[in-house]
Each structure stands twice: as C-alpha cells, then as structure tokens.
Design an enzyme around this catalytic site. Structure first.
Site, PDB file in Angstrom:
ATOM      1  N   ASP A 210       9.332   2.706   1.687  1.00 39.32           N
ATOM      2  CA  ASP A 210       8.314   3.546   2.041  1.00 39.32           C
ATOM      3  C   ASP A 210       8.034   3.125   3.505  1.00 39.32           C
ATOM      4  OD1 ASP A 210       5.951   4.436   2.698  1.00 39.32           O
ATOM      5  OD2 ASP A 210       4.704   3.786   0.852  1.00 39.32           O
TER       6      ASP A 210
ATOM      7  N   LYS B 121       2.798  10.409   7.467  1.00 40.47           N
ATOM      8  CA  LYS B 121       2.002  10.200   8.729  1.00 40.47           C
ATOM      9  C   LYS B 121       2.593  11.050  10.041  1.00 40.47           C
ATOM     10  CE  LYS B 121      -0.788   6.572   7.076  1.00 40.47           C
ATOM     11  NZ  LYS B 121      -0.670   5.482   5.968  1.00 40.47           N
TER      12      LYS B 121
ATOM     13  N   PHE C 133       0.976  -1.084   0.036  1.00 36.20           N
ATOM     14  CA  PHE C 133      -0.054   0.140  -0.129  1.00 36.20           C
ATOM     15  C   PHE C 133       0.960   1.382   0.006  1.00 36.20           C
ATOM     16  CE2 PHE C 133      -2.165   3.632   1.649  1.00 36.20           C
ATOM     17  CZ  PHE C 133      -3.417   3.576   1.029  1.00 36.20           C
TER      18      PHE C 133
HETATM   19  C1  LIG Z   1      -0.748   5.651   4.586  1.00 35.85           C
HETATM   20  C2  LIG Z   1       0.520   5.234   3.534  1.00 35.85           C
HETATM   21  C3  LIG Z   1       0.742   6.083   2.261  1.00 35.85           C
HETATM   22  C4  LIG Z   1      -0.026   7.240   1.967  1.00 35.85           C
HETATM   23  O1  LIG Z   1      -0.317   8.146   3.006  1.00 35.85           O
HETATM   24  P1  LIG Z   1      -1.337   9.288   2.721  1.00 35.85           P
HETATM   25  O2  LIG Z   1      -0.960  10.437   3.644  1.00 35.85           O
HETATM   26  O3  LIG Z   1      -2.825   8.606   2.992  1.00 35.85           O
HETATM   27  O4  LIG Z   1      -1.383   9.741   1.284  1.00 35.85           O
HETATM   28  C5  LIG Z   1       1.690   5.572   1.746  1.00 35.85           C
HETATM   29  N1  LIG Z   1       2.666   4.513   1.949  1.00 35.85           N
HETATM   30  C6  LIG Z   1       2.241   3.665   3.316  1.00 35.85           C
HETATM   31  C7  LIG Z   1       3.206   2.639   3.471  1.00 35.85           C
HETATM   32  C8  LIG Z   1       1.122   4.129   4.119  1.00 35.85           C
HETATM   33  O5  LIG Z   1       0.854   3.541   5.160  1.00 35.85           O
END
Ligand SMILES: *Cc1c(COP(=O)(O)O)cnc(C)c1O
Length: 407
Positions: free
Chosen positions: A234, A263, A149
């Site tokens: 990520d 986040k 994700f």
């Molecule tokens: C939540 C998340 C995103 C996207 O972040 P948003 O602020 O919702 O756009 C990208 N990568 C990972 C691993 C995430 O958990």
C-alpha cells in the site's frame, strides 16, 4: 443614549460555525479555514499565510496549484471529462501504459480513492488465490500489519487495530490475520496454504511515519515468494515521491507483486487511485466482475499522466532526497523531541510531553504560520509539498523550533 456594540463574527468563526451545524462531525480540524494555495503556501479566509507541512496527507506532493497539473486539467476540462467505461476514452490507454511503465508492471486498474484501490487489491488477491494459486473457494486469507492504515470502508476497517476506526461499524469482513509490523518472523509464521496475500505499508503513515527495521521489506518479499503469496504494497501515502523515490518499496530494492496508489496520483486536483500489477494478477478480472463509474475517467487520466511524467523526469525526486537530508539532519538537533523517524520529505516526530501534546503543538504551529496535524498522541507528521524550497523548509523548522520551547 445607549449604544450597542455589534458582535462581528470573523470569517473563520463564520465558516467553522456553518461546518459545525451542517457537516458531519467526523473530523476535528485546526481553527484555520483556507481559501487559496500555491506551491507550499496556503492563505486563509482572513488573508493569513501559512506553510503547508501536511500537503493533504501527501495528496499534494506536487504542491498547491501546480502549473503543469493545472494546465493538464484545464486542457482536458474543455475536451471531455467523463465517459464511464461503457465506452473508451482517448486518455485511458496512455495513462495505463505510462503508469505501468513507470512501475515496471504490465497492467493498471484505475479507481478513485485510496480505500477503493485497497478494496480492489483485496478482491484481486482473493480471485488470484482461487484461480491461480488454487485455494479452495471461500477460504482465502490475507495477512495485514497491526497499526496499519488502509482507508475507511467496512472491509478495510475490519482489520484495523484502531478501536476508533472500528467501533460501531460491525459486523466485519472475515479473512484477515493481523501480525505485528516490522516482525518478519511473525509474518512468516502467519502464512498458511490458504494465505493469498500480505498487505502492508512500506512505511506506516498514519501510525506516525513508522519505518520498519532494515531488511524487513526484503524478508517479507522472500516469505511471500516462498509461500506463493502476493506481496501487496500500500503505497497510497508512501509512494509517488514522498520518500524521494517513485516507490518506498523500491527504495529498499524490493519489488512487490501489487502496488496500491492514490493520494498524489491525482495531483491534488481530483481523486485518482490505481492497482498496478502484472498480467498474471490483474488478468483475473474479466468484464462485469469489478468496476467504478468514475474510474479511468479522461480528466483523472489526463492529470495522472502528468503526475507520471513529473515523476519519470526524476528532478523532483532528487530535490526531495536532498531536502529530506536537510529536514532529518535539522530535526535530530531540535530539543523538545523524543523521537524522529522517516524518509525523504516525510517525518514523524514525537513531542516531549513537557512541551505539550501533539495537538497543542500543532495549534501553536498554526498560530505561528505552519500547518501540520498530530497523528497519535505526541506524534506530529511533517510532510511538506515536495516542491518546497530550502529557505521555506528552514523557515518552517525555525517556527517548529520556536514552539518547542517549554512554556
Ligand atoms: C490515505 C490512505 C488510504 C486511503 O485513501 P483515501 O483516499 O482516504 O480513501 C489508504 N492507504 C494508505 C496507506 C493511506 O495513507
């Protein structure tokens, strides 16, 4: 004489009805409407208190209303909040320098949301591929992992393996190769001379807190080095303390070339994200080639700096490792779970179907005063604010234990 009984709509139902009528229905929230929060606790519009075991999908690692982060935000609110990057601001330099130092890299590209950090990382990797690696124009490929994700933009859902995330949103961005997560041989086999980057989560969050097999991240590192490919980690959900370490990759002794953060970088106050890498990589961006009106704004930088300070001090990471051990030891003893995964104050647990679905158990938990959310089918994610106390963690686990009894 007839008396009519007035129908009194509860505050929760009133708020839910308004959202149902006037907000796009892209979420299916639990029937809880929150009004305030402090630390690991939140209070709803009817005055009921809950322990928050989701922490804004890790955006609230430092807790609701963290006094240090609020003080940093309040002080900056009264000085200067936005300049755009047409001018400098006195918070941008310190934020970039301190975040780069925390991660042991040279440079920071500040953005806002996690998805934007991912998009920016993909653009930088492609440009690096053409300008530094020497991939022929238009041929760059990026290897990603199945069930990952990385956000909701068109390019990001272009390589999603979740049909819900893609359905109806094509045509998609080309240039991605999907391999199974946790299989280093499959990843190595997917690398070609045109591959510019491998993009993976060090632990897959949305997929259900999937921890890869031991040695996987080191093998990805070695494969990327060998093939002259950027390792893009990520860490939007896994990073910034969740595992008890600044980075989940580093917890395994592995250093990626590019880190994507989001986040928790905004301290639960506002959206702040970043791409962090060495000059050889981020130096490919020159004026006019990428940007964001809000990226690097002084308010975001002031809050982000305080986040960096909290992490650099280390005591919260130590607390997280200690309570993480408590969490995982207790989860392993709970009946009604068929699997327990995770690291630090982060767990994905699979509920025995005889007990109920993930959604049903999360509803029972909410009714009993603990908030979390199912991710896929039987999986619940447990990710309290890292500032949670040990007694509160035990209270949450007592509640989980009570709702896991068959009915
Ligand atoms: C939540 C998340 C995103 C996207 O972040 P948003 O602020 O919702 O756009 C990208 N990568 C990972 C691993 C995430 O958990």
């Amino acid at each position: 004489m007839t008396t009519s009984v007035p129908v009194i709509e509860s505050a929760t139902v009133h708020h839910e009805r308004q959202v149902m009528e006037h907000s796009a229905q892209n979420y299916a929230p639990l029937p809880v409407v929150l009004a305030s929060g402090e630390g690991a606790w939140v209070t709803d519009v009817e005055g009921r208190r809950y322990l928050d075991l989701l922490a804004g999908y890790s955006a609230l690692n430092f807790g609701h209303a963290n006094p240090r982060l609020l003080a940093a935000a309040h002080a900056q609110l009264d000085r200067l909040t936005l300049t755009s990057r047409a001018f400098g601001n006195d918070r941008l330099g310190p934020f970039c320098a301190e975040l780069a130092a925390l991660l042991g890299k040279d440079m920071v590209l500040p953005m806002n949301t996690g998805a934007e950090a991912v998009e920016s990382g993909l653009k930088v990797a492609r440009k690096w591929g053409y300008e530094v690696k020497g991939v022929p124009e238009g041929r760059a490929r990026i290897v990603v992992a199945a069930e990952g994700f990385h956000g909701r933009t068109i390019s990001v859902v272009s390589f999603s393996t979740d049909p819900e995330a893609r359905g109806g949103f094509g045509p998609f961005t080309p240039g991605f190769d999907v391999v199974p997560y946790g299989d280093a041989d499959a990843l190595r086999a997917a690398l070609t001379p045109d591959t510019v980057a491998v993009l993976i989560e060090p632990i897959q969050g949305e997929a259900g807190v999937i921890v890869p097999p031991p040695g996987y991240l080191a093998a990805v590192r070695a494969a990327c080095t060998e093939a002259d490919v950027l390792f893009v980690a990520d860490e939007v959900q896994a990073g910034l303390g969740r595992t008890g370490h600044v980075l989940a990759t580093r917890a395994e002794g592995v250093d990626a070339d590019v880190y994507l953060l989001g986040k928790a970088l905004g301290g639960g106050v506002l959206p702040v994200s970043a791409v962090v890498a060495d000059r050889e990589v981020l130096g490919v961006l020159r004026p006019g080639q990428h940007g964001s009106t809000f990226g690097g704004n002084p308010l975001a930088c002031a809050v982000g700096r305080e986040v960096v300070r909290i992490l650099a001090e280390g005591s919260l990471l130590e607390h997280t490792r200690g309570l993480g051990a408590v969490l995982h030891a207790r989860l392993r003893t709970l009946p009604g779970l068929t699997a327990v995964r995770g690291r630090g104050l982060w767990a994905g647990v699979d509920v025995d179907p005889a007990i109920g679905t993930g959604r049903e158990v999360s509803e029972r938990l909410a009714a009993a005063g603990v908030l979390t959310k199912d991710t896929h089918g039987p999986t619940l994610r447990l990710a309290p604010p890292l500032v949670i106390t040990e007694p509160d963690l035990h209270l949450a686990l007592d509640t989980l234990e009570s709702v896991l009894r068959p009915r």
